[in-house]
Design a protein around this motif. Structure first.
Motif, short mmCIF file in Angstrom:
data_model
loop_
_atom_site.label_atom_id
_atom_site.label_comp_id
_atom_site.label_asym_id
_atom_site.label_seq_id
_atom_site.Cartn_x
_atom_site.Cartn_y
_atom_site.Cartn_z
N ALA A 40 0.88 -1.17 0.00
CA ALA A 40 0.00 0.00 0.00
C ALA A 40 0.92 1.21 0.00
N ASP A 41 0.48 2.31 -0.59
CA ASP A 41 1.35 3.48 -0.54
C ASP A 41 0.90 4.43 0.57
N VAL A 42 1.78 5.35 0.89
CA VAL A 42 1.57 6.28 1.99
C VAL A 42 0.27 7.07 1.81
N GLU A 137 5.40 13.61 2.34
CA GLU A 137 4.14 13.94 1.66
C GLU A 137 3.28 14.89 2.48
N GLY A 138 3.78 15.31 3.64
CA GLY A 138 3.10 16.35 4.42
C GLY A 138 2.03 15.86 5.36
N PHE A 139 2.05 14.57 5.73
CA PHE A 139 1.05 14.06 6.65
C PHE A 139 1.50 14.28 8.10
N GLU A 140 0.52 14.51 8.95
CA GLU A 140 0.79 14.73 10.37
C GLU A 140 1.41 13.48 10.98
N LEU A 155 8.64 17.09 -4.64
CA LEU A 155 9.08 15.94 -5.44
C LEU A 155 8.29 14.68 -5.10
N THR A 156 7.53 14.71 -4.01
CA THR A 156 6.76 13.52 -3.63
C THR A 156 5.26 13.75 -3.60
N ALA A 157 4.84 15.00 -3.56
CA ALA A 157 3.42 15.32 -3.49
C ALA A 157 3.15 16.62 -4.24
N PRO A 158 2.03 16.73 -4.92
CA PRO A 158 1.74 17.96 -5.67
C PRO A 158 1.50 19.14 -4.73
N VAL A 159 2.00 20.28 -5.11
CA VAL A 159 1.86 21.48 -4.27
C VAL A 159 0.45 22.05 -4.35
N GLU A 160 -0.15 22.03 -5.54
CA GLU A 160 -1.44 22.69 -5.76
C GLU A 160 -2.64 21.73 -5.82
#
Length: 166
Positions: A40-42, A137-140, A155-160
């Protein structure tokens, strides 16, 4: 293109991608389907946990206590890989799938933990990217000091966008 005695096509090209031809579609479908059964991915784990209610699985952090204290997925169970054989039966329910993770792509601790759990009769998947990509990816996440979050790495998650669209 030439054919060997075994009738396996061999491409005479300098192209390293096609030097060995792609698998037949049926073989590729079997391989990639099996991969999804094991991984499974993050982003998918985070989405399932954020949806609220029972996600239908438990997340297991297989790293050391020092690593756990430095940061871990909120709600994860802490069980270092070396302790899986003796403690998994007391901490986990065999009827609930387990998603393992360790530091990141350069570490196989989650793979070893998943292997140990499977040998004990647990249904298990490995979270690709581990804790590194959870944070990137910016998860808590939780630390010994409380909850934290970092900006997503572009580079791992879209900014917008809310997700990568995969």
């Amino acid at each position: 293109m030439t054919t060997t005695q075994s009738n396996t096509p061999v491409t005479r090209t300098a192209n390293p991608v096609l030097r060995v031809p792609p698998a037949a579609p049926a073989a590729a479908a079997a391989y990639f389907g099996a991969s999804l059964a094991f991984h499974a991915d993050v982003s998918d784990v985070a989405a399932a946990l954020a949806a609220g209610g029972d996600p239908g699985f438990v997340v297991l952090d297989s790293r050391s206590t020092e690593s756990w204290d430095q940061g871990h997925v909120p709600g994860a169970v802490h069980l270092p890989t070396a302790l899986v054989p003796e403690q998994a039966g007391q901490l986990l329910d065999r009827s609930v799938p387990v998603v393992t993770y360790c530091w990141g792509p350069g570490c196989n601790g989650a793979t070893r933990a998943a292997f140990a759990l499977a040998r004990l009769g647990f249904q298990v998947k490995e979270m690709l990217g581990g804790f590194e990509y959870w944070v990137r990816e910016g998860f808590e996440y939780e630390t010994w000091e409380g909850r934290a979050v970092r900006d997503a790495d572009p580079l791992t998650a879209p900014v917008e966008a809310a997700d990568c669209g995969c």
